[in-house]
Design a protein around this motif. Structure first.
Motif, PDB file in Angstrom:
ATOM      1  N   SER A 256       2.298   5.293  14.337  1.00 49.48           N
ATOM      2  CA  SER A 256       2.214   6.121  13.084  1.00 49.48           C
ATOM      3  C   SER A 256       2.314   7.663  13.421  1.00 49.48           C
ATOM      4  O   SER A 256       2.774   8.418  12.709  1.00 49.48           O
ATOM      5  N   SER A 257       1.795   7.962  14.598  1.00 51.43           N
ATOM      6  CA  SER A 257       2.168   9.476  15.134  1.00 51.43           C
ATOM      7  C   SER A 257       3.544   9.802  15.095  1.00 51.43           C
ATOM      8  O   SER A 257       3.939  10.866  14.662  1.00 51.43           O
ATOM      9  N   LEU A 258       4.341   9.109  15.479  1.00 50.25           N
ATOM     10  CA  LEU A 258       5.823   9.313  15.504  1.00 50.25           C
ATOM     11  C   LEU A 258       6.310   9.423  14.081  1.00 50.25           C
ATOM     12  O   LEU A 258       6.908  10.147  13.805  1.00 50.25           O
ATOM     13  N   ASP A 393      -4.186   8.338   9.666  1.00 50.40           N
ATOM     14  CA  ASP A 393      -2.647   8.530   9.418  1.00 50.40           C
ATOM     15  C   ASP A 393      -2.349   7.865   8.181  1.00 50.40           C
ATOM     16  O   ASP A 393      -1.569   8.398   7.264  1.00 50.40           O
ATOM     17  N   PHE A 394      -2.514   6.633   8.180  1.00 51.60           N
ATOM     18  CA  PHE A 394      -2.107   5.917   7.152  1.00 51.60           C
ATOM     19  C   PHE A 394      -3.123   6.531   5.669  1.00 51.60           C
ATOM     20  O   PHE A 394      -2.380   6.580   4.624  1.00 51.60           O
ATOM     21  N   ALA A 395      -4.196   6.737   5.839  1.00 49.58           N
ATOM     22  CA  ALA A 395      -4.958   7.361   4.714  1.00 49.58           C
ATOM     23  C   ALA A 395      -4.482   8.654   4.077  1.00 49.58           C
ATOM     24  O   ALA A 395      -4.233   8.987   3.294  1.00 49.58           O
ATOM     25  N   ASP A 396      -3.857   9.428   5.298  1.00 53.57           N
ATOM     26  CA  ASP A 396      -3.124  10.847   5.031  1.00 53.57           C
ATOM     27  C   ASP A 396      -1.927  10.514   4.075  1.00 53.57           C
ATOM     28  O   ASP A 396      -1.671  11.118   3.030  1.00 53.57           O
ATOM     29  N   ILE A 397      -1.110   9.739   4.644  1.00 55.43           N
ATOM     30  CA  ILE A 397       0.130   9.320   4.135  1.00 55.43           C
ATOM     31  C   ILE A 397       0.204   8.786   2.839  1.00 55.43           C
ATOM     32  O   ILE A 397       0.691   9.378   1.897  1.00 55.43           O
ATOM     33  N   GLU A 412      -2.241  -4.084  -1.996  1.00 56.92           N
ATOM     34  CA  GLU A 412      -2.247  -2.729  -2.367  1.00 56.92           C
ATOM     35  C   GLU A 412      -3.264  -1.924  -1.354  1.00 56.92           C
ATOM     36  O   GLU A 412      -4.444  -2.434  -1.226  1.00 56.92           O
ATOM     37  N   TYR A 413      -2.777  -0.761  -1.005  1.00 53.30           N
ATOM     38  CA  TYR A 413      -3.799  -0.186   0.109  1.00 53.30           C
ATOM     39  C   TYR A 413      -4.025   1.472  -0.642  1.00 53.30           C
ATOM     40  O   TYR A 413      -3.130   1.699  -1.348  1.00 53.30           O
ATOM     41  N   THR A 414      -5.103   1.782  -0.338  1.00 50.63           N
ATOM     42  CA  THR A 414      -5.531   3.195  -0.887  1.00 50.63           C
ATOM     43  C   THR A 414      -6.034   4.056   0.523  1.00 50.63           C
ATOM     44  O   THR A 414      -6.175   3.384   1.298  1.00 50.63           O
ATOM     45  N   SER A 415      -5.984   5.261   0.110  1.00 52.47           N
ATOM     46  CA  SER A 415      -6.504   6.055   1.113  1.00 52.47           C
ATOM     47  C   SER A 415      -7.925   5.704   1.588  1.00 52.47           C
ATOM     48  O   SER A 415      -8.340   5.690   2.702  1.00 52.47           O
ATOM     49  N   SER A 416      -8.759   5.579   0.537  1.00 55.92           N
ATOM     50  CA  SER A 416     -10.240   5.101   0.686  1.00 55.92           C
ATOM     51  C   SER A 416     -10.386   3.963   1.678  1.00 55.92           C
ATOM     52  O   SER A 416     -11.404   3.816   2.443  1.00 55.92           O
ATOM     53  N   TYR A 417      -9.431   2.858   1.435  1.00 56.37           N
ATOM     54  CA  TYR A 417      -9.313   1.713   2.309  1.00 56.37           C
ATOM     55  C   TYR A 417      -9.290   2.467   3.673  1.00 56.37           C
ATOM     56  O   TYR A 417     -10.157   1.580   4.619  1.00 56.37           O
ATOM     57  N   TRP A 418      -8.417   3.006   3.977  1.00 53.01           N
ATOM     58  CA  TRP A 418      -8.159   3.390   5.558  1.00 53.01           C
ATOM     59  C   TRP A 418      -9.206   4.174   6.045  1.00 53.01           C
ATOM     60  O   TRP A 418      -9.695   4.116   7.206  1.00 53.01           O
ATOM     61  N   LEU A 419      -9.597   5.017   5.089  1.00 56.19           N
ATOM     62  CA  LEU A 419     -10.742   5.925   5.568  1.00 56.19           C
ATOM     63  C   LEU A 419     -11.975   5.245   5.942  1.00 56.19           C
ATOM     64  O   LEU A 419     -12.749   5.599   6.840  1.00 56.19           O
ATOM     65  N   LYS A 420     -12.184   3.954   5.463  1.00 56.34           N
ATOM     66  CA  LYS A 420     -13.480   3.447   5.572  1.00 56.34           C
ATOM     67  C   LYS A 420     -13.269   2.537   6.765  1.00 56.34           C
ATOM     68  O   LYS A 420     -14.136   2.475   7.648  1.00 56.34           O
ATOM     69  N   LYS A 421     -12.057   2.103   7.070  1.00 58.00           N
ATOM     70  CA  LYS A 421     -11.877   1.307   8.326  1.00 58.00           C
ATOM     71  C   LYS A 421     -11.950   2.418   9.414  1.00 58.00           C
ATOM     72  O   LYS A 421     -12.750   2.084  10.595  1.00 58.00           O
TER      73      LYS A 421
END
Length: 623
Positions: A256-258, A393-397, A412-421
């Motif tokens: 993800s960083s790359l 990174d996933f949340a930001d993108i 479907e993925y949302t920013s909030s899903y990844w921020l919760k993770k």
């Protein structure tokens, strides 16, 4: 000033006078007069004095040999170039190209002479393993074998540890991405670490890409990411490296960083969309499978699959571990090791040891007493920091580039899903890995349900991932930095944590007194992100001083690792030190060490760069 010189005769005279130990380098250990007179073809003369300038002259003469001209131009400016400028320029203009490989016809020529290839029927032959579904690659290599000594083997649909073990007697290279354009097939480029590491490695590739992007080599960073994607799609994971015996082993996750850092340069949203889908797939299928790399407490571990001894280990590497069992069986260590490898001896204790050993290699920290014998039982600090960064990174993108909605398959993925993770992971890390009393992060043994108390440079990785609070960051810097800071930068661990070294308990290369580029680079970014500029400048300077001083004194040497306590490339540990064995001039340096130099220079204040060129010691500046 430009001098026209007879290259061959000047080179011979220089070596005869100054290379007194005959190693085809000019270093501080040579006992020559340290002064050499250049005589141009038009009668001009110029005196070159001192080890550094003489070694630069040697390098420039050898580079001039490539022109195939008897008389060639030599620049006095290049000979007398300031150390930081020369090292950085050589990395930018020469080393990256020297480390670039491809898996097409041109690249295969270089791989044929690789030291890892076995001689078959007195002929140098390269085995190429091709994924079941890659029809393009299979057809290409099958055609190529008519003109080159190749053995092309198609992998089965399902790759099991048992199958991989059978390949140990037939090691080979794994194909990477090929593309067809205008009726021509070309391999996606990648950068190798250097020396005997002549394949694409996992986390090396990310850190190398940092330097590549600084130097404007977006093409090579893109190639690495595209090959990462290929590996995930065809081999199920980002591989330790693209060799057959690494098929069951991944590496620390930096994908993800790359892709984030490449996208900052290219702004190619279609490319980003494709790679984000693959990165999420890797996250879900490699890291978040319960009972494998995801443990019951919700945190992650390294767990390399496979059976038996890692075949890439050097002869005798495991003798200290096998000796006890061989003695009990009244056998020689060599005989016991062979019988165990063939399955004639069953040994659950040794089986368990190798589960941990392979997992250590998956961690990238091969090897260290931090992980020895327990790696697969640990929720290590750095891995959970890396995966926290995946999640953020996933949340930001998704938030910034895809209007907060991203589809992978039917999900479907949302920013909030990844921020919760990420929030859940951070909470678990704070509960199990953070030690409030000591003000540091420690690895957690989920079998014993205790922290390990081993002070490692990985204590700083939550700062790199922006996972630490301001209060935690302050405590880590206050408590860990004094323990790990040495003359040449940050040591891999403390001497106390490493323990005593003996014949029965040999030095491990990822332990004190050694320091490594990825640790330094992550620590610098962490300090930068939390605003610790003074500490940042000092640590960057210490690391660059060590690299610069060794390059100045030892003919441009830039190796794999350093002893940061003594600030020297003369490291005494397993595997030696890749990048120190060359003649006349290093044309590669070492991948992530090159990158650390370019990143360090981009972060260092100009006043310190001036002092670095004068080789002012860190102790003089940072009292």
């Amino acid at each position: 000033m430009i001098f026209n010189l007879n290259i061959q005769s000047t080179l011979e005279a220089l070596l005869s006078q100054e290379d007194t130990d005959g190693d085809k380098k000019i270093t501080i250990e040579d006992q020559g007069p340290k002064s050499f007179m250049l005589n141009s073809t038009n009668g001009e003369s110029y005196e070159v004095k001192g080890t550094y300038f003489l070694s630069n002259l040697l390098q420039e003469l050898v580079l001039a040999l490539d022109t195939k001209e008897e008389i060639a131009e030599i620049s006095i400016h290049n000979i007398e170039e300031a150390p930081t400028q020369r090292i950085s320029r050589m990395i930018r203009e020469n080393y990256w190209n020297g480390l670039t490989r491809t898996m097409d016809e041109k690249g295969i020529q270089e791989l044929l002479s690789d030291t890892k290839n076995e001689s078959l029927e007195a002929e140098s032959l390269l085995r190429v393993y091709v994924p079941q579904k890659d029809v393009l690659a299979l057809d290409y290599y099958m055609r190529l074998k008519h003109s080159m000594p190749l053995e092309v083997i198609q992998l089965p649909k399902k790759i099991t540890p048992e199958y991989v073990k059978k390949l140990n007697n037939k090691p080979g290279i794994l194909s990477l991405k090929l593309s067809e354009k205008d009726d021509e097939i070309k391999g996606e480029p990648f950068v190798v670490p250097g020396g005997r590491f002549n394949e694409m490695y996992g986390w090396d590739s990310y850190f190398e890409s940092i330097g590549l992007l600084i130097d404007g080599r977006v093409d090579l960073a893109l190639g690495m990411a595209n090959n990462f994607q290929y590996e995930i799609e065809y081999y199920g994971k980002i591989l330790n490296a693209n060799r057959s015996y690494y098929l069951t082993r991944t590496q620390p996750p930096f994908y993800s960083s790359l892709i984030v850092e490449i996208f900052e340069k290219t702004k190619d949203k279609n490319w980003l969309q494709s790679h984000l889908q693959t990165a999420i797939k890797e996250y879900e299928t490699v890291w978040m499978v319960k009972g494998k790399r995801l443990t019951e407490n919700g945190l992650n571990r390294y767990l390399a699959e496979g059976i038996g001894k890692p075949p890439e280990a050097e002869e005798g590497h495991f003798h200290h571990e096998i000796a006890q069992y061989a003695k009990e069986a009244n056998m020689s260590v060599e005989a016991y090791e062979k019988a165990y490898a063939k399955g004639k001896i069953e040994n659950p204790g040794l089986d368990n040891y190798f589960v941990h050993d392979r997992s250590v290699r998956e961690s990238g920290h091969d090897t260290s007493y931090r992980l020895e014998g327990i790696c697969a039982d640990l929720n290590v600090v750095e891995l959970n920091a890396f995966l926290y960064k995946y999640e953020t990174d996933f949340a930001d993108i998704i938030q910034n580039e895809f209007d907060n909605s991203f589809i992978v398959g039917e999900k479907e993925y949302t920013s909030s899903y990844w921020l919760k993770k990420a929030s859940e992971r951070k909470e678990k890390v704070n509960s199990l890995l953070w030690n409030e009393a000591k003000g540091m992060y420690f690895d957690y043994n989920f079998k014993t349900q205790k922290q390990t108390n081993f002070v490692s440079a990985t204590v700083f990785t939550p700062l790199w991932a922006k996972m630490a609070s301001k209060e935690q960051t302050k405590k880590v810097i206050t408590n860990a930095l004094p323990l790990l800071k040495e003359k040449g930068g940050i040591a891999s661990c403390t001497k106390e944590s490493r323990g005593e070294i003996s014949k029965e308990r040999p030095q491990k290369q990822w332990d004190y007194p050694n320091g490594w580029a990825p640790h330094q680079m992550m620590i610098w970014r962490g300090l930068q992100q939390y605003g610790y500029e003074i500490e940042l400048q000092e640590l960057v300077y210490r690391w660059l001083y060590m690299i610069t001083k060794n390059a100045v004194d030892y003919n441009g040497t830039i190796p794999e690792k350093y002893d940061v306590v003594s600030a020297t490339h003369k490291v005494f540990a397993e595997y030696g030190n890749v990048g120190t064995e060359f003649e006349y001039i290093t044309k590669e340096g070492f991948g992530w060490m090159n990158a650390s130099y370019q990143l360090g220079l981009s972060l260092l204040d100009s006043k310190y760069i001036s002092q670095l060129n004068e080789l002012t010691t860190p102790e003089t500046i940072f009292k």
